[in-house]
Design a protein around this motif. Structure first.
Motif, PDB file in Angstrom:
ATOM      1  N   ARG A   1       0.483  -1.169   0.442  1.00  0.00           N
ATOM      2  CA  ARG A   1      -0.231   0.267  -0.089  1.00  0.00           C
ATOM      3  C   ARG A   1       1.094   1.630  -0.211  1.00  0.00           C
ATOM      4  O   ARG A   1       0.856   1.794  -1.238  1.00  0.00           O
ATOM      5  N   GLN A   2       2.111   1.065   0.687  1.00  0.00           N
ATOM      6  CA  GLN A   2       2.656   2.198   0.696  1.00  0.00           C
ATOM      7  C   GLN A   2       3.818   2.751  -0.521  1.00  0.00           C
ATOM      8  O   GLN A   2       3.763   3.685  -0.734  1.00  0.00           O
ATOM      9  N   ARG A   3       4.092   1.810  -1.800  1.00  0.00           N
ATOM     10  CA  ARG A   3       4.661   1.906  -2.673  1.00  0.00           C
ATOM     11  C   ARG A   3       4.225   1.648  -3.641  1.00  0.00           C
ATOM     12  O   ARG A   3       4.083   2.502  -4.939  1.00  0.00           O
ATOM     13  N   LEU A   4       2.343   1.282  -4.006  1.00  0.00           N
ATOM     14  CA  LEU A   4       1.667   1.697  -4.864  1.00  0.00           C
ATOM     15  C   LEU A   4       0.079   2.713  -4.848  1.00  0.00           C
ATOM     16  O   LEU A   4      -0.702   3.116  -5.686  1.00  0.00           O
ATOM     17  N   GLY A   5      -0.114   3.014  -3.284  1.00  0.00           N
ATOM     18  CA  GLY A   5      -0.839   4.170  -3.532  1.00  0.00           C
ATOM     19  C   GLY A   5      -2.417   3.495  -3.528  1.00  0.00           C
ATOM     20  O   GLY A   5      -3.238   4.014  -4.007  1.00  0.00           O
ATOM     21  N   PHE A   6      -2.400   2.350  -3.728  1.00  0.00           N
ATOM     22  CA  PHE A   6      -3.795   1.669  -3.625  1.00  0.00           C
ATOM     23  C   PHE A   6      -3.536   0.115  -2.250  1.00  0.00           C
ATOM     24  O   PHE A   6      -2.031  -0.084  -2.506  1.00  0.00           O
TER      25      PHE A   6
ATOM     26  N   PHE B   1      -0.712 -23.243   0.445  1.00  0.00           N
ATOM     27  CA  PHE B   1      -0.551 -22.494   0.165  1.00  0.00           C
ATOM     28  C   PHE B   1       0.555 -20.949   0.638  1.00  0.00           C
ATOM     29  O   PHE B   1       0.058 -20.690   1.974  1.00  0.00           O
ATOM     30  N   THR B   2       1.517 -21.286   0.869  1.00  0.00           N
ATOM     31  CA  THR B   2       2.524 -20.177   1.590  1.00  0.00           C
ATOM     32  C   THR B   2       3.068 -19.129   1.467  1.00  0.00           C
ATOM     33  O   THR B   2       3.973 -19.387   0.136  1.00  0.00           O
ATOM     34  N   LEU B   3       2.470 -18.308   1.930  1.00  0.00           N
ATOM     35  CA  LEU B   3       2.778 -16.612   0.776  1.00  0.00           C
ATOM     36  C   LEU B   3       4.737 -16.896   1.232  1.00  0.00           C
ATOM     37  O   LEU B   3       5.535 -17.158   2.327  1.00  0.00           O
ATOM     38  N   ILE B   4       5.246 -16.258   0.540  1.00  0.00           N
ATOM     39  CA  ILE B   4       6.943 -15.863   0.301  1.00  0.00           C
ATOM     40  C   ILE B   4       6.831 -14.470   0.522  1.00  0.00           C
ATOM     41  O   ILE B   4       7.927 -13.694   1.339  1.00  0.00           O
ATOM     42  N   GLY B   5       6.138 -13.716  -0.107  1.00  0.00           N
ATOM     43  CA  GLY B   5       6.452 -12.209  -0.520  1.00  0.00           C
ATOM     44  C   GLY B   5       6.018 -11.628  -1.469  1.00  0.00           C
ATOM     45  O   GLY B   5       4.949 -12.387  -1.910  1.00  0.00           O
ATOM     46  N   ALA B   6       6.337 -10.658  -1.430  1.00  0.00           N
ATOM     47  CA  ALA B   6       5.673  -9.253  -2.841  1.00  0.00           C
ATOM     48  C   ALA B   6       6.800  -9.051  -3.227  1.00  0.00           C
ATOM     49  O   ALA B   6       8.096  -8.367  -2.659  1.00  0.00           O
ATOM     50  N   ARG B   7       6.916  -8.625  -4.624  1.00  0.00           N
ATOM     51  CA  ARG B   7       7.679  -7.129  -5.112  1.00  0.00           C
ATOM     52  C   ARG B   7       6.681  -6.386  -6.208  1.00  0.00           C
ATOM     53  O   ARG B   7       5.566  -6.804  -5.875  1.00  0.00           O
ATOM     54  N   LEU B   8       7.331  -5.708  -6.922  1.00  0.00           N
ATOM     55  CA  LEU B   8       6.695  -4.635  -7.377  1.00  0.00           C
ATOM     56  C   LEU B   8       6.891  -4.771  -8.304  1.00  0.00           C
ATOM     57  O   LEU B   8       8.318  -5.206  -9.081  1.00  0.00           O
TER      58      LEU B   8
ATOM     59  N   ASP C   1       1.302  -2.056 -18.745  1.00  0.00           N
ATOM     60  CA  ASP C   1       1.870  -0.883 -18.644  1.00  0.00           C
ATOM     61  C   ASP C   1       1.876   0.000 -17.107  1.00  0.00           C
ATOM     62  O   ASP C   1       1.825   1.210 -16.840  1.00  0.00           O
ATOM     63  N   SER C   2       0.763  -1.530 -16.051  1.00  0.00           N
ATOM     64  CA  SER C   2       0.697  -0.730 -15.236  1.00  0.00           C
ATOM     65  C   SER C   2       1.111  -1.546 -13.725  1.00  0.00           C
ATOM     66  O   SER C   2       1.823  -2.419 -13.767  1.00  0.00           O
ATOM     67  N   ARG C   3       1.253  -0.802 -12.676  1.00  0.00           N
ATOM     68  CA  ARG C   3       1.886  -0.863 -11.591  1.00  0.00           C
ATOM     69  C   ARG C   3       1.269  -2.048 -11.394  1.00  0.00           C
ATOM     70  O   ARG C   3       0.588  -1.258 -10.482  1.00  0.00           O
ATOM     71  N   ALA C   4       2.210  -3.057 -10.876  1.00  0.00           N
ATOM     72  CA  ALA C   4       1.341  -4.094  -9.662  1.00  0.00           C
ATOM     73  C   ALA C   4       2.412  -4.419  -8.761  1.00  0.00           C
ATOM     74  O   ALA C   4       2.961  -4.052  -8.712  1.00  0.00           O
ATOM     75  N   ALA C   5       1.300  -5.055  -7.709  1.00  0.00           N
ATOM     76  CA  ALA C   5       1.903  -5.676  -7.194  1.00  0.00           C
ATOM     77  C   ALA C   5       2.283  -7.051  -7.349  1.00  0.00           C
ATOM     78  O   ALA C   5       0.535  -7.996  -8.236  1.00  0.00           O
ATOM     79  N   ALA C   6       2.821  -8.224  -7.128  1.00  0.00           N
ATOM     80  CA  ALA C   6       3.445  -9.190  -7.184  1.00  0.00           C
ATOM     81  C   ALA C   6       3.540 -10.061  -6.319  1.00  0.00           C
ATOM     82  O   ALA C   6       4.215 -10.232  -5.262  1.00  0.00           O
TER      83      ALA C   6
END
Lengths: 250, 184
Positions: A151-156, A168-175, A180-185
Motif C-alpha cells: 500500500r505504501q508503494r502502490l497507492g492502493f 499455500f504459503t506466502l513467500i513475499g511480494a515485489r513491485l 504498463d500498470s504498476r502492479a503488486a506481485a
C-alpha cells in the motif's frame, strides 16, 4: 621466463591491453623470442581487424529510432491523467543489480490479440518470480506486513490472503509491471511450485481472458474485484491451481 | 520529475547508445528483424525503470538491459536450446591453441587466409556459429571496445572469465573460419 602455454593464455589480455605493465612486458619478451607464439599473436590481431571490418556494419537505424520515440510517447499517453508522484524506490536499482533478472514485457501494439498480450505479460512476470536470485522486494509470510508494504508503494491496497489452511504459503511480494500498470506481485509456494498473483488497479474496462493454459503448462487466470484486477500465474497442476484461485477469490 | 522532462532526459542519456544496443541485440538474436524488436523492448523497459538509473555509465546501463531483454527473448522464442551446449570448462586455452587442427594454423597462417579473402559474409557467418556467451563477449570487446571490467559488469561474470571467454571465442572463431572458408 614465460612458457608458451602461459603466453597463449595471456596473449589475449595482451592484445586487449588489459595486462599490467610487468606482465605485458613478459609477454612482449616471449613473443620476441618465440616464433610460434608470435605467429599466433599476429593471427589474432588479423582476426580482430577482420571482425571490426566486417561485423560492425549497421543498417539505417532511423526507422527504429523513430519507432522507439513513438512508443515512449505512447507510454506517457497511457499514464493516468492525475499526476502521481512516485516515491523513489530502491526497487528498480535492486532489480537492475540482481543477477539473472530478466525483462519479459511484450507490448500490446506488437500483437493482434490484446488478450494474448496480457496473458504473455503475466507469464513473463511470473518468470521473473522464478528467475530472480534474490527476492527484489519483501520476504514475508505475514499478509498484513505485505499489504502495508504494498500500500505504501502502490497507492492502493491490494488484498493479500492467508492461505496456509489450503496448503499455500506466502513467500513475499515485489513491485512489478503488468502491461504498463504498476502492479503488486504476491508470491505463494504450493509444494515445490511458485504461484504469482498480480494485483493492479484497473484503469479501463478491459476484456481479459478468464482462464488460459499456455503451451508450457503454465496456468493463467484473470479476475476482477471492484476496481482491482488480479491475475494468478503458475505451473502448478490444474487441481492445485483451481483450488488456489477459488481460495483467493474467497 | 515531470513526464516531459523525464522523457527528454531519458532520450539524452539512452538514445546515444542505440547503435551499440542494436549491435548487441543483432549478434544475440542473429536477425535484423528480431534485433529491432529486442532493442525496442529494451528501450521501453529502460524508460520504465529509468528511476533506477543513478548516473554513471549510461552505455553499460543500456547494454545491460538490452542483454537481459535479448536473453529473455531467446528463451521465449526457444532459441537457446538450439545453441551448442555451453561448457565453460570445455578446453583450457592452451589446449585449444595447441590442438591438432590448430597446429597447422601456424603453417596455414591465418593472417594470409583472412587478408586474402575480405568476405564479410564469411566472417559474419562464422561469428554467428559461436555459442551465444562467446559471441557476446567477442562483440562487446571487438565492436564496442569495452574493457574487461565493463564486459564483466554487463555480462555478470568475473573479469578472469571475460579473458578466458575471449580466448576461447577467438580460438573457436579461427577454427570456424577455416571450416567455413569458401575457398577450401
Amino acid at each position: 621466463m614465460t612458457n608458451c602455454a602461459k603466453a597463449q593464455e595471456l596473449v589475449h589480455g595482451y592484445i586487449d591491453q588489459e595486462l599490467n605493465s610487468m606482465t605485458a612486458g613478459e609477454v612482449d619478451r616471449h613473443l620476441a623470442e618465440c616464433a610460434a607464439c608470435a605467429r599466433l599473436y599476429a593471427g589474432h590481431e588479423t582476426l580482430r581487424r577482420a571482425i571490426r571490418e566486417h561485423a560492425r556494419a549497421l543498417p539505417d537505424l532511423g526507422p527504429l529510432s523513430a519507432r522507439i520515440d513513438a512508443k515512449l510517447a505512447g507510454v506517457n499517453a497511457r499514464r493516468p491523467p492525475r499526476s502521481v508522484s512516485w516515491p523513489v524506490w530502491g526497487f528498480a536499482a535492486v532489480l537492475l543489480a540482481a543477477v539473472g533478472v530478466t525483462w519479459g514485457l511484450t507490448f500490446f501494439l506488437t500483437r493482434a490479440n490484446p488478450e494474448d498480450s496480457l496473458a504473455d505479460a503475466a507469464i513473463a512476470g511470473h518468470m521473473r518470480s522464478l528467475m530472480a536470485n534474490e527476492l527484489a522486494g519483501l520476504s514475508s509470510t505475514d499478509p498484513l506486513v505485505i499489504e502495508t508494504w504494498l500500500r505504501q508503494r502502490l497507492g492502493f491496497s491490494p488484498k493479500v490472503k492467508d492461505l496456509r489452511g489450503q496448503g499455500f504459503t506466502l513467500i513475499g511480494a515485489r513491485l512489478d509491471y503488468l502491461y504498463d500498470s504498476r502492479a503488486a506481485a504476491v508470491l505463494y509456494r504450493a509444494r515445490d511450485r511458485v504461484i504469482t498473483v498480480f494485483i493492479w488497479r484497473a484503469t479501463e474496462k478491459a476484456n481479459f481472458p478468464a482462464h488460459l493454459l499456455a503451451d508450457s503448462g503454465v496456468h493463467v487466470q484473470f479476475w476482477a474485484a471492484a476496481d482491482i484486477e488480479l491475475c494468478a500465474v503458475s505451473d502448478v497442476d490444474t487441481g492445485g491451481f483451481t483450488q488456489f484461485v477459488q481460495a483467493y477469490r474467497g | 520529475m515531470n513526464l516531459q522532462r523525464r522523457t527528454s532526459r531519458f532520450r539524452e542519456i539512452a538514445l546515444p547508445h542505440l547503435k551499440a544496443a542494436y549491435r548487441l541485440a543483432h549478434w544475440l538474436t542473429r536477425s535484423h528483424h528480431d534485433a529491432e524488436e529486442v532493442v525496442q523492448e529494451a528501450y521501453l523497459n529502460a524508460f520504465k525503470f529509468f528511476d533506477g538509473y543513478r548516473g554513471g555509465d549510461a552505455q553499460a546501463w543500456v547494454l545491460s538491459i538490452v542483454r537481459n531483454t535479448g536473453y529473455t527473448w531467446l528463451r521465449q522464442h526457444r532459441r537457446l536450446e538450439l545453441q551448442e551446449p555451453f561448457d565453460e570448462a570445455l578446453h583450457s586455452v592452451a589446449v585449444a591453441e595447441r590442438s591438432a587442427d590448430d597446429r597447422d594454423q601456424c603453417e596455414n597462417n591465418p593472417e594470409t587466409l583472412l587478408l586474402r579473402r575480405a568476405d564479410a559474409r564469411w566472417v559474419r557467418s562464422a561469428i554467428e556459429t559461436l555459442p551465444v556467451e562467446y559471441r557476446e563477449a567477442l562483440i562487446l570487446r571487438e565492436l564496442e571496445e569495452l574493457s574487461y571490467k565493463e564486459i564483466a559488469a554487463i555480462a555478470e561474470i568475473p573479469i578472469g572469465t571475460v579473458m578466458s571467454r575471449l580466448a576461447r571465442a577467438r580460438a573457436l572463431l579461427l577454427r570456424r573460419l577455416k571450416q567455413l572458408n569458401p575457398e577450401s
